[in-house]
Design a protein around this motif. Structure first.
Motif, PDB file in Angstrom:
ATOM      1  N   TRP A  91       1.044  -0.844  -0.251  1.00  0.00           N
ATOM      2  CA  TRP A  91       0.330   0.042   0.007  1.00  0.00           C
ATOM      3  C   TRP A  91       0.940   1.406   0.139  1.00  0.00           C
ATOM      4  O   TRP A  91       1.441   1.723   0.568  1.00  0.00           O
ATOM      5  N   THR A  92       0.738   2.144  -0.756  1.00  0.00           N
ATOM      6  CA  THR A  92       1.639   3.659  -1.100  1.00  0.00           C
ATOM      7  C   THR A  92      -0.161   4.827  -1.076  1.00  0.00           C
ATOM      8  O   THR A  92      -0.558   4.310  -1.536  1.00  0.00           O
ATOM      9  N   THR A 113      -8.584   7.022   2.823  1.00  0.00           N
ATOM     10  CA  THR A 113      -9.123   6.255   3.015  1.00  0.00           C
ATOM     11  C   THR A 113      -7.532   4.886   3.884  1.00  0.00           C
ATOM     12  O   THR A 113      -7.622   4.668   4.063  1.00  0.00           O
ATOM     13  N   PHE A 114      -6.654   6.484   2.976  1.00  0.00           N
ATOM     14  CA  PHE A 114      -4.939   4.738   3.296  1.00  0.00           C
ATOM     15  C   PHE A 114      -4.574   4.959   5.239  1.00  0.00           C
ATOM     16  O   PHE A 114      -4.487   4.100   5.495  1.00  0.00           O
ATOM     17  N   THR A 116      -5.455   1.423   7.303  1.00  0.00           N
ATOM     18  CA  THR A 116      -4.457   1.115   7.740  1.00  0.00           C
ATOM     19  C   THR A 116      -4.355   0.649   9.270  1.00  0.00           C
ATOM     20  O   THR A 116      -3.264   0.191   9.397  1.00  0.00           O
ATOM     21  N   SER A 117      -5.444   1.383   9.341  1.00  0.00           N
ATOM     22  CA  SER A 117      -5.055   1.342  10.616  1.00  0.00           C
ATOM     23  C   SER A 117      -6.291   0.390  11.275  1.00  0.00           C
ATOM     24  O   SER A 117      -5.781  -0.035  12.659  1.00  0.00           O
ATOM     25  N   ASP A 140      -1.690  -5.228   3.644  1.00  0.00           N
ATOM     26  CA  ASP A 140       0.290  -6.547   4.352  1.00  0.00           C
ATOM     27  C   ASP A 140       1.204  -5.332   4.498  1.00  0.00           C
ATOM     28  O   ASP A 140       1.916  -5.645   5.167  1.00  0.00           O
ATOM     29  N   ILE A 141       1.269  -4.482   3.705  1.00  0.00           N
ATOM     30  CA  ILE A 141       2.935  -4.104   3.717  1.00  0.00           C
ATOM     31  C   ILE A 141       2.328  -2.400   3.278  1.00  0.00           C
ATOM     32  O   ILE A 141       1.420  -2.464   1.866  1.00  0.00           O
TER      33      ILE A 141
END
Length: 506
Positions: free
Chosen positions: A349-350, A383-384, A388-389, A394-395
């Motif tokens: 994810w970025t 959204t990130f 992610t929270s 995964d990464i």
């Protein structure tokens, strides 16, 4: 005759209008800054992320701030005194005004600290507080559970902003319409990509030297650079090194290279299949071509990171044994660890930041070399943060920007078990032995002992690899040559816009 008089006054009106318009235009002393992501909110206690705090720091103030040496000094507080190792008495300055005309009181300070302790984004930095009480009209006593060496430094973070109690409790939408004591007042945002602020004429440190700020959200690096070149914006940060020469060759622009407290990080979600294996995480670390990332993406403007803690931060230990790239050894580890079950395809994810996308592409190729398949997910910033929270990733690739010069905020936020999820621990890593070391380091005031504890902490992190440090980067800042008095403090997020002005402003 009447027609002549009417024509005369009509002409006079037009001339006056043109004069007024031109005069006001020539006095346009508003500084426009471009950043890559939209803030989630203008409520400083809600989200511990730079797109929000890089803006709210100019709307609010904190009890204490950092001087240029990185030492906590009074800001809204007139002074602070340690009555004991766990008791700090703050005397609040008098006659400080909020943007709505209210006067700052001790009740505002108590309300703000208690509100911070309830919010996931901010409570991690105030976990030491046992109680907050008013001892007189302008004095607040903060009692800690135990001594805390980083406590004052944590209070300097923009997330520790002091808010107006009555304004918040009256039901005002502080996420969109914040009211602080800072040098700028928000006049317009809504849900757009532009936040407009005007200078606060009653700012207690003095009227800003400009008329206001505009923050424009321009997600594409190339578009931000183009906006700087055309004069649409006056300042941009985080210029990609590949674009440094474009700025340097432009006679209307200046390029600053600034050391930072920033580290580029690769975060592994240790709860995910495969990544819950310490040996596989070690193999992944050995596969990452950090020197290739530094050269290809940052044109060697910076250095290879061995610790998640930037060397400009107190407590950073830079004598860790580096994990050098070793494809064959990493490949053998993966083969040995996956004899019974094949690894899943990991999603990297970025955010939309092109630099981070390019880093992801190099990492994807590195992983493939050792037999690990991955895909790249480019996710909108809001959204990130949310997903992610929740541990969906995964990464993930991210940047840690530290607003203080003390290591505690990094290790507590990124690695403490109590910070898992929204409070900052996106690797979902939990280690009771590490938690104990973090607590020992924060509760001793002996600097030598603190450094020893933090050395141990960084060695554990290197051995466990929940987070892989990539690069310590140098920040490229592009500035229009119309801007005077640019000040930058690497020890904090502050850029002191209130000291700046445009040279063409009359």
């Amino acid at each position: 005759m009447k027609k002549s008089i009417h024509k005369y006054f009509a002409l006079l009106f037009i001339i006056n209008f043109i004069f007024i318009f031109d005069n006001s235009f020539s006095k346009n002393n508003i500084i426009t800054v471009a950043q890559g992501s939209k803030p989630k909110s203008l409520d400083p206690h809600t989200f511990n992320e730079f797109p929000t705090l890089g803006i709210t720091e100019h709307i609010f103030n904190t009890l204490v701030t950092l001087d240029d040496a990185g030492t906590p000094v009074p800001e809204l507080a007139e002074n602070f005194v340690y009555l004991s190792p766990t008791e700090i008495l703050f005397t609040i300055k008098e006659n400080i005004k909020f943007h709505n005309g209210d006067t700052l009181t001790a009740d505002d300070v108590i309300f703000s600290l208690e509100r911070m302790m309830e919010k996931p984004g901010s409570r991690v930095i105030l976990k030491d507080i046992k109680s907050v009480i008013k001892t007189s009209d302008n004095k607040v006593l903060v009692t800690l559970y135990e001594p805390s060496a980083p406590f004052l430094a944590n209070l300097t973070l923009p997330i520790a902003a002091i808010m107006n109690k009555n304004y918040v409790l009256s039901g005002n939408n502080v996420a969109l319409h914040p009211v602080g004591t800072g040098p700028y007042m928000v006049t317009n945002w809504g849900d757009g990509d532009k936040i407009v602020m005007s200078s606060f004429k009653e700012y207690f440190k003095g009227v800003p030297k400009n008329d206001g700020l505009i923050f424009k959200i321009i997600t594409e690096n190339t578009s931000r650079l183009a906006a700087l070149e055309t004069g649409e914006v006056d300042i941009i940060y985080a210029i990609s090194p590949i674009d440094f020469q474009i700025v340097e060759k432009n006679p209307n622009l200046n390029l600053l290279h600034k050391t930072t407290t920033t580290t580029e990080l690769m975060v592994l979600n240790v709860q995910k299949e495969g990544l819950n294996n310490k040996n596989i995480r070690k193999a992944i670390h050995m596969a990452i071509d950090k020197s290739g990332i530094l050269e290809a993406i940052f044109l060697n403007k910076g250095s290879i990171a061995t610790s998640p803690i930037n060397p400009n931060i107190f407590g950073s230990y830079q004598n860790l044994k580096p994990v050098n790239i070793n494809i064959e050894k990493a490949k053998n580890i993966i083969i040995n660890e996956t004899k019974k079950k094949k690894l899943p395809i990991f999603k990297i994810w970025t955010s939309e930041n092109i630099v981070r996308v390019q880093i992801a592409q190099i990492i994807q190729a590195n992983l493939k070399e050792i037999g690990i398949e991955s895909s790249i997910e480019i996710v909108e910033w809001g959204t990130f943060l949310k997903k992610t929270s929740e541990g969906v990733h995964d990464i993930l690739l991210t940047t840690w920007i530290l607003g203080v010069s003390d290591i505690d905020t990094v290790v507590t936020t990124l690695f403490d078990s109590n910070s898992i999820g929204a409070e900052g621990n996106r690797s979902f890593y939990s280690n009771p032995a590490l938690d104990k070391k973090i607590d020992l380091a924060r509760t001793t005031t002996d600097m030598k002992k603190r450094k020893e504890y933090y050395k141990d902490i960084q060695e554990i992190i290197l051995d466990e690899n929940p987070i892989i440090p990539l690069v310590y980067k140098i920040d490229g800042i592009g500035i229009s040559n119309k801007i005077q008095n640019f000040r930058y403090n690497k020890a904090s997020m502050r850029n002191y816009y209130e000291e700046m002005k445009k040279v063409d402003a009359k």
